[in-house]
Design a protein around this motif. Structure first.
Motif, PDB file in Angstrom:
ATOM      1  N   UNK A  60       0.709  -1.200  -0.065  1.00 38.08           N
ATOM      2  CA  UNK A  60      -0.020   0.240   0.034  1.00 38.08           C
ATOM      3  C   UNK A  60       0.874   1.438  -0.161  1.00 38.08           C
ATOM      4  N   UNK A  61       1.911   1.326   0.621  1.00 39.33           N
ATOM      5  CA  UNK A  61       2.964   2.460   0.916  1.00 39.33           C
ATOM      6  C   UNK A  61       3.378   2.646  -0.504  1.00 39.33           C
ATOM      7  N   UNK A  62       4.014   1.388  -1.276  1.00 39.58           N
ATOM      8  CA  UNK A  62       4.371   1.680  -2.522  1.00 39.58           C
ATOM      9  C   UNK A  62       3.556   2.380  -3.628  1.00 39.58           C
ATOM     10  N   UNK A  63       2.241   1.884  -3.554  1.00 39.23           N
ATOM     11  CA  UNK A  63       0.997   2.264  -4.290  1.00 39.23           C
ATOM     12  C   UNK A  63       1.095   3.913  -4.106  1.00 39.23           C
ATOM     13  N   UNK A  64       0.973   4.183  -2.894  1.00 40.78           N
ATOM     14  CA  UNK A  64       0.707   5.640  -2.487  1.00 40.78           C
ATOM     15  C   UNK A  64       1.801   6.636  -3.106  1.00 40.78           C
ATOM     16  N   UNK A  65       2.840   5.979  -2.978  1.00 33.10           N
ATOM     17  CA  UNK A  65       4.195   6.822  -3.887  1.00 33.10           C
ATOM     18  C   UNK A  65       4.114   6.754  -5.189  1.00 33.10           C
ATOM     19  N   UNK A  68       1.545   9.401  -5.811  1.00 30.75           N
ATOM     20  CA  UNK A  68       1.725  10.559  -5.440  1.00 30.75           C
ATOM     21  C   UNK A  68       2.777  11.091  -6.555  1.00 30.75           C
ATOM     22  N   UNK A  69       3.770  10.422  -7.160  1.00 30.12           N
ATOM     23  CA  UNK A  69       4.706  10.838  -8.389  1.00 30.12           C
ATOM     24  C   UNK A  69       3.692  11.213  -9.685  1.00 30.12           C
ATOM     25  N   UNK A  70       2.894  10.090  -9.689  1.00 29.81           N
ATOM     26  CA  UNK A  70       2.089  10.248 -11.046  1.00 29.81           C
ATOM     27  C   UNK A  70       1.067  11.264 -11.031  1.00 29.81           C
ATOM     28  N   UNK A  71       0.720  11.932 -10.043  1.00 30.47           N
ATOM     29  CA  UNK A  71      -0.391  12.907  -9.953  1.00 30.47           C
ATOM     30  C   UNK A  71       0.469  14.049 -10.154  1.00 30.47           C
ATOM     31  N   UNK A  72       1.842  14.306  -9.816  1.00 34.39           N
ATOM     32  CA  UNK A  72       2.592  15.464 -10.247  1.00 34.39           C
ATOM     33  C   UNK A  72       2.500  15.758 -11.822  1.00 34.39           C
ATOM     34  N   UNK A  73       2.385  14.557 -12.388  1.00 33.80           N
ATOM     35  CA  UNK A  73       2.893  14.618 -13.877  1.00 33.80           C
ATOM     36  C   UNK A  73       1.630  14.727 -14.600  1.00 33.80           C
ATOM     37  N   UNK A  82      -9.959   9.235  -6.749  1.00 28.48           N
ATOM     38  CA  UNK A  82     -10.601   7.983  -6.418  1.00 28.48           C
ATOM     39  C   UNK A  82      -9.646   6.728  -5.837  1.00 28.48           C
ATOM     40  N   UNK A  83      -8.356   6.795  -6.575  1.00 27.30           N
ATOM     41  CA  UNK A  83      -7.395   5.920  -6.172  1.00 27.30           C
ATOM     42  C   UNK A  83      -7.014   6.151  -4.805  1.00 27.30           C
ATOM     43  N   UNK A  84      -6.751   7.545  -4.345  1.00 27.51           N
ATOM     44  CA  UNK A  84      -6.290   7.757  -3.331  1.00 27.51           C
ATOM     45  C   UNK A  84      -7.566   7.221  -1.826  1.00 27.51           C
ATOM     46  N   UNK A  85      -8.622   7.387  -2.587  1.00 22.72           N
ATOM     47  CA  UNK A  85      -9.740   7.035  -1.437  1.00 22.72           C
ATOM     48  C   UNK A  85      -9.847   5.648  -1.408  1.00 22.72           C
ATOM     49  N   UNK A  86      -9.294   4.868  -2.402  1.00 25.06           N
ATOM     50  CA  UNK A  86      -9.430   3.531  -2.352  1.00 25.06           C
ATOM     51  C   UNK A  86      -8.308   2.917  -1.331  1.00 25.06           C
ATOM     52  N   UNK A  87      -7.132   3.690  -1.597  1.00 26.76           N
ATOM     53  CA  UNK A  87      -5.833   3.343  -0.616  1.00 26.76           C
ATOM     54  C   UNK A  87      -5.928   3.695   0.725  1.00 26.76           C
ATOM     55  N   UNK A  88      -6.909   4.862   1.029  1.00 28.13           N
ATOM     56  CA  UNK A  88      -7.106   5.198   2.343  1.00 28.13           C
ATOM     57  C   UNK A  88      -8.217   3.922   2.903  1.00 28.13           C
TER      58      UNK A  88
END
Length: 204
Positions: A60-65, A68-73, A82-88
């Motif tokens: 889960x931590x790796x997915x969050x990273x 985060x990296x993808x959202x910057x691009x 949506x993805x952040x909500x699922x990870x939460x």
């Protein structure tokens, strides 16, 4: 895994209730074997459960990273939310499972501790039967020393003319003492696993 641990605590309590009043050597051996199998299976299950939760936490931590990296691009924020909500949600599930595992494992450990104390009380009574002259201090010394306990039983049987009833009592006490050692080993192993579980919960 968690339900298995929960059931194990109940089974230990059941074995405890039946073993304490057992009169025959065969029945006491039967309960000792059941206890040994149950403890081995449950400790293994707890270890596997902790490993699974650790893996899920790291994943889960790796997915969050990555998110985060993808959202910057990426310019699109709706997918990221949506993805952040699922990870939460996933993190909350892992945290809840970790807490539940800790709770059930604590109950399981308590059941072992209570059984161990009951066995020790029964051993003390049996030692008094074998040698009524033993003081409480001597009995405690015998129980605290694994090798001393074994030599005590051998000495009583080999150097004294004891009747079959006393020999049977010696055998029962030896069997019960092995149960105590098995439970102590189990609780030591559980302590190490609790440290891993506490660390897992702390970093949620």
């Amino acid at each position: 895994h968690i339900s298995f641990v929960s059931n194990a605590a109940e089974k230990i309590n059941s074995i405890h209730s039946e073993a304490i009043v057992a009169l025959s050597t065969d029945r006491e051996n039967k309960y000792s074997q059941r206890l040994e199998r149950l403890v081995a299976e449950t400790n293994s299950t707890i270890k596997i459960a902790i490993g699974t939760l650790k893996h899920l936490k790291e994943e889960t931590s790796q997915l969050k990273e990555r998110v985060t990296t993808k959202s910057k691009k990426c310019k699109s924020k709706s997918v990221d939310l949506e993805i952040s909500s699922e990870l939460a949600v996933r993190e909350n599930i892992i945290a809840a499972c970790s807490q539940k595992l800790k709770q059930e494992s604590t109950t399981y450990r308590t059941a072992q501790e209570e059984y161990k104390l009951a066995i020790q009380r029964k051993i003390k009574l049996q030692l008094h039967v074998i040698d009524p002259s033993l003081t409480e201090e001597t009995i405690q010394d015998i129980m605290d020393n694994g090798e001393g306990t074994e030599s005590f039983f051998k000495h009583r049987i080999m150097t004294k003319k004891v009747n079959s009833e006393i020999q049977t009592t010696c055998y029962k006490a030896k069997t019960k003492f092995k149960d105590v050692l098995a439970l102590e080993q189990s609780m030591t192993e559980l302590h190490r696993m609790f440290l891993d579980l506490a660390l897992l919960i702390e970093i949620q």
